[in-house]
Design an enzyme around this catalytic site. Structure first.
Site, short mmCIF file in Angstrom:
data_model
loop_
_atom_site.label_atom_id
_atom_site.label_comp_id
_atom_site.label_asym_id
_atom_site.label_seq_id
_atom_site.Cartn_x
_atom_site.Cartn_y
_atom_site.Cartn_z
N THR A 288 19.27 -1.58 3.81
CA THR A 288 20.95 -1.52 3.74
C THR A 288 21.51 -1.53 5.07
OG1 THR A 288 22.91 -0.09 2.90
CG2 THR A 288 20.96 1.01 3.41
N ASP B 18 22.57 -1.76 -4.91
CA ASP B 18 23.94 -2.73 -5.16
C ASP B 18 24.75 -1.94 -6.13
OD1 ASP B 18 25.22 -5.35 -4.39
OD2 ASP B 18 25.53 -5.39 -6.34
N ASP C 238 35.46 6.47 -1.85
CA ASP C 238 35.32 7.91 -2.20
C ASP C 238 36.92 8.48 -2.28
OD1 ASP C 238 32.87 7.86 -2.99
OD2 ASP C 238 32.21 8.64 -1.04
P1 ITT Z 1 24.51 -2.92 1.61
O1 ITT Z 1 24.63 -4.25 0.87
O2 ITT Z 1 23.81 -3.66 3.01
O3 ITT Z 1 23.45 -2.12 1.21
P2 ITT Z 1 27.28 -2.65 1.25
O4 ITT Z 1 28.09 -1.53 1.65
O5 ITT Z 1 27.72 -4.02 1.54
O6 ITT Z 1 25.78 -2.16 1.89
P3 ITT Z 1 27.08 -3.19 -1.63
O7 ITT Z 1 27.18 -4.54 -1.40
O8 ITT Z 1 26.40 -2.60 -2.58
O9 ITT Z 1 26.94 -2.39 -0.37
O10 ITT Z 1 28.71 -2.74 -1.84
C1 ITT Z 1 29.21 -1.66 -2.18
C2 ITT Z 1 30.30 -1.26 -1.94
O11 ITT Z 1 31.03 -0.53 -2.98
C3 ITT Z 1 30.43 -0.30 -0.63
O12 ITT Z 1 30.70 -1.20 0.30
C4 ITT Z 1 31.63 0.32 -1.05
O13 ITT Z 1 33.04 -0.17 -0.86
C5 ITT Z 1 31.60 0.56 -2.62
N1 ITT Z 1 30.89 1.75 -3.15
C6 ITT Z 1 29.75 1.76 -3.47
N2 ITT Z 1 29.28 3.01 -3.82
C7 ITT Z 1 30.20 3.71 -3.28
C8 ITT Z 1 30.35 5.24 -3.27
O14 ITT Z 1 29.27 6.03 -3.56
N3 ITT Z 1 31.41 5.74 -2.82
C9 ITT Z 1 32.56 4.72 -2.41
N4 ITT Z 1 32.40 3.49 -2.19
C10 ITT Z 1 31.30 3.00 -2.72
#
Ligand code: ITT
Length: 221
Positions: free
Chosen positions: A6, A61, A183
């Site tokens: 990630t 994801d 969050d």
């Molecule tokens: P990787 O793909 O490299 O793992 P990313 O941040 O781009 O990192 P995602 O594509 O899965 O990850 O996007 C998830 C997004 O959703 C993240 O950037 C946040 O904006 C939101 N998100 C997911 N889980 C969250 C959480 O526990 N708390 C707050 N926001 C969250």
């Protein structure tokens, strides 16, 4: 040791605190499939990450879905966080009567090997069912919704094991400085995720639920 692929250190911090295994971050931006469901994106990501590193990996994801915005930003959460920002997502939602939302996440594991059949193997190649299942379980069981699944193989693609978590909540004006991403605008039982410490958030969050399932399965493996 678990290699978590990630670019997001917030995910690593939560996984480290949750799993008994040591977690190592591999900062590799695997290509994300343009798909509307998290399971497909996670499964393809786990395969790509495994092919890149050649050792067992997990990827996550995840995203926020706002009911009044028809599920936006969903799989585009990361992009929307970087472009609009969370304050503007609050502004878009604040005048709605119903500000319900959910965080949804899928942790995908791949080590190039075949898996034993799971108690409830699910063909996660079906995109649409993921979203529907998440909504049903979220509605039925306000805070508890996880489903294990195993993605059907495409020809020679390595199998992937999926662990899903959903947590329902509400969009509120930003509060708190913990956590990451959305969050501060996501409230669960009167407290935003950014007002919780990592342990509290993990106990109820989508990622905590998915990691709990993964941890249990991985310990047996
Ligand atoms: P990787 O793909 O490299 O793992 P990313 O941040 O781009 O990192 P995602 O594509 O899965 O990850 O996007 C998830 C997004 O959703 C993240 O950037 C946040 O904006 C939101 N998100 C997911 N889980 C969250 C959480 O526990 N708390 C707050 N926001 C969250």
């Amino acid at each position: 040791m678990v290699t978590f692929v990630t670019t997001n250190p917030g995910k690593i911090h939560e996984a480290q605190e949750y799993l008994d295994e040591p977690v190592e971050q591999l900062d590799f931006d695997y290509p994300e499939a343009q798909a509307d469901d998290l399971a497909t994106v996670a499964a393809n990501g786990a395969r790509a990450a495994y092919e890149h590193v050649g050792e067992p990996v997990i990827v996550d994801d995840s995203g926020l879905t706002v009911d009044a915005l028809d599920g936006f930003p969903g799989p585009y959460s990361s992009y929307v966080e970087d472009t609009l920002g969370i304050e503007r997502v609050w502004q878009l939602t604040k005048d709605e009567d119903d500000r319900s939302a959910a965080f949804r996440g899928v942790v995908a594991y791949c080590d190039g090997e075949a898996f034993e059949a799971t108690p409830e193997p699910v063909d996660r190649g079906s995109a649409e069912s993921d979203e529907r299942r998440g909504q049903d379980t979220a509605a039925d069981e306000r805070a508890s919704a996880t489903t294990d699944g195993q993605v059907a193989r495409d020809e020679d693609a390595p199998p992937v094991k999926l662990f899903e978590g959903v947590v329902p909540g509400e969009i509120v004006a930003p509060r708190g400085d913990g956590g990451f991403g959305f969050d501060p605008i996501f409230e669960y039982n009167g407290t935003t995720f950014a007002e919780m410490d990592t342990e509290e958030k993990n106990a109820i969050s989508h990622r905590g639920r998915a990691l709990a399932k993964f941890g249990e399965w991985y310990a047996e493996r």
